[in-house]
Write an enzyme that holds these catalytic residues in place. Structure first.
Site, PDB file in Angstrom:
ATOM      1  N   HIS A 197      39.357  35.736  32.819  1.00  0.00           N
ATOM      2  CA  HIS A 197      38.997  34.408  33.327  1.00  0.00           C
ATOM      3  C   HIS A 197      37.551  34.060  32.991  1.00  0.00           C
ATOM      4  O   HIS A 197      36.766  34.893  32.531  1.00  0.00           O
ATOM      5  CB  HIS A 197      39.232  34.333  34.835  1.00  0.00           C
ATOM      6  CG  HIS A 197      38.414  35.302  35.649  1.00  0.00           C
ATOM      7  ND1 HIS A 197      37.100  35.064  35.981  1.00  0.00           N
ATOM      8  CD2 HIS A 197      38.740  36.500  36.200  1.00  0.00           C
ATOM      9  CE1 HIS A 197      36.637  36.074  36.708  1.00  0.00           C
ATOM     10  NE2 HIS A 197      37.612  36.964  36.856  1.00  0.00           N
ATOM     11  N   CYS A 213      38.808  42.503  37.218  1.00  0.00           N
ATOM     12  CA  CYS A 213      39.180  41.470  36.252  1.00  0.00           C
ATOM     13  C   CYS A 213      38.194  41.444  35.088  1.00  0.00           C
ATOM     14  O   CYS A 213      37.147  42.091  35.105  1.00  0.00           O
ATOM     15  CB  CYS A 213      39.239  40.105  36.934  1.00  0.00           C
ATOM     16  SG  CYS A 213      40.641  39.915  38.059  1.00  0.00           S
TER      17      CYS A 213
END
Length: 328
Positions: A197, A213
């Site tokens: 992301h 992440c």
């Protein structure tokens, strides 16, 4: 002939960099493992080393390792800054996305368009902290969202409370306070709990700052988002030592190991020697090893000490040594 061919290959790649963006290159053939170009720029009083890193699509740790004598926050006006934009392709299938954790960099191998040369795209990333490790393995992209909402996982909320911090809201809507930025791609690994992301904290790109992440500069994931189809394979590897060929020249690219692997790499020199020997023993390496091929031990020793993430030529021939000695 050898030097002429080497020059031609480097020149072709440099033209590609000038024509499009610095992170996009023509993919070299399978028997060539290195691409890119080391460049330099000069700092000004108005910018930090991290500003320069983002401008040239380099991660924070990457630019610090390549410029150990340049002050991170107050570089001298006109200070020379090395831009470490040359890479050895990680040892993995040249397919989909390949993330190498120790160098905190992701590589994308888009499906080639018929009639056009295959390309390779690379960007720096932020990865999981030691206690929130980004998992190794092969997965795929299973979902993509623009302007995503974010539901903080319970483990992250508990961690903030334990550290005396205010927990996040139960749901964070799209907008300037959303840690995912404006683009998110979900991986199949970990039950879908891991994402690639954007971020609202771009200085964390190129560091271990996330809860597992993979963070990218907002402009990088925006450029990749529409290019990457659902189902794209994602390989996460752990390769602080990368070895590769450029014609019959052997290069090595060394990075500090992840903190949790420091005990395993306590004898980094021996691990490097083992990696070189394993690479030279590969069937694909045999054709590049000439009768007078040898490793330049002094150059290798220096590379092991520095671990600066820049590919270094470590091979030479006895003929080259004799020629150098005669000239001296």
């Amino acid at each position: 002939m050898y030097r002429f061919s080497l020059l031609i290959f480097a020149t072709i790649n440099f033209v590609v960099v000038s024509a499009i963006r610095a992170e996009t290159w023509v993919l070299p053939p399978h028997d060539v493992d290195i691409f890119g170009q080391i460049r330099t720029t000069h700092a000004s009083r108005e910018e930090t080393l991290l500003d320069i890193a983002r401008q040239y699509d380099i991660g924070q740790i990457e630019i610090l390792l390549a410029n150990p004598t340049v002050d991170r926050w107050l570089p001298e006006d006109g200070a020379k800054v090395v831009l470490p934009s040359r890479y050895i392709i990680p040892h993995a299938d040249r397919k989909g996305l390949v993330l190498n954790l120790p160098e905190m960099r992701i590589y994308y191998f888009p499906e080639p368009v018929r009639g056009e040369k295959p390309m390779i795209i690379t960007h720096p990333v932020g990865i999981g902290r030691m206690d929130w490790v980004t998992p190794l393995g092969v997965s795929k992209i299973v979902d993509k969202k623009k302007d995503p909402t974010w539901t903080p996982p319970k483990s992250l909320q508990m961690d903030r409370i334990a550290n005396g911090e205010q927990p996040y809201p139960s749901v964070v809507p799209p907008g300037p306070t959303n840690p995912l930025g404006r683009h998110a791609m979900r991986l199949s690994i970990g039950g879908g709990s891991y994402l690639i992301h954007g971020t609202i904290k771009p200085f964390g790109v190129g560091m271990r700052v996330s809860a597992g992440c993979v963070r990218m500069y907002p402009e990088d994931i925006e450029a990749l988002f529409d290019k990457i189809p659902l189902g794209t394979q994602v390989q996460v590897v752990n390769q602080p030592i990368k070895v590769g060929w450029l014609l019959d020249s052997l290069f090595i690219e060394l990075h500090p190991p992840l903190e949790e692997d420091e005990e395993k790499f306590a004898n980094y020199k021996q691990m490097t020697i083992n990696a070189i020997n394993d690479f030279l023993a590969l069937k694909s390496s045999k054709k590049n090893i000439t009768e007078d091929f040898e490793i330049d031990q002094e150059v290798l020793r220096k590379a092991i000490i520095e671990k600066n993430g820049i590919p270094v030529l470590i091979s030479r021939s006895r003929h080259q040594i004799q020629f150098h000695t005669q000239n001296n």
